[in-house]
Scaffold this motif. Structure first.
Motif: not given
Length: 122
Positions: A42-52, A68-74
């Motif tokens: 997924y992409s964090d708030s700064s746009g960097a890719e992270e693993q979960a 990734a829950a918020q369709e228009y914000n994430q």
């Protein structure tokens, strides 16, 4: 008096049996969890890719990914890896709605093009 004693014993026995049944039904077993790990990117708030990773996720219950829950914000998650012992069904929208894609147990993988926001394990 023997009938009264017998009734008391029977009542105590039935009460103990009912209590044991309630205990057995309330303890979650391995049938309610998928054994293994489910990972995604997924992409964090700064746009960097992270693993979960979801470790031994609950079965038969929709899991909306918090990253990734918020369709228009994430942006949606991608690149799922199913290393659990059950099928993982990923969904394009939160709450296990939208288009779906099934990943096999143990070896199910998909690339960056598969975008999803929720998953359920069967």
């Amino acid at each position: 008096m023997t009938t009264r004693n017998q009734l008391m014993r029977l009542r105590h026995t039935l009460g103990a049996a009912a209590g044991a049944t309630v205990l057995l039904l309330s303890v979650p077993g391995s049938a309610y969890a998928a054994d293994g790990d489910f990972s995604y990117t997924y992409s964090d708030s700064s746009g960097a890719e992270e693993q979960a990773t979801l470790h031994d996720p609950a079965s038969r219950r929709c899991i909306t990914l918090p990253e990734a829950a918020q369709e228009y914000n994430q942006p949606p998650a991608h690149s799922p890896r199913n290393r659990t012992d059950t099928f993982a069904i990923v969904f394009t929208n939160a709450d296990c709605s939208g288009d779906e894609y099934t990943l096999r147990p143990h070896t199910g993988v998909a690339g960056e093009r598969l975008k999803f926001r929720s998953v359920i394990f069967h």
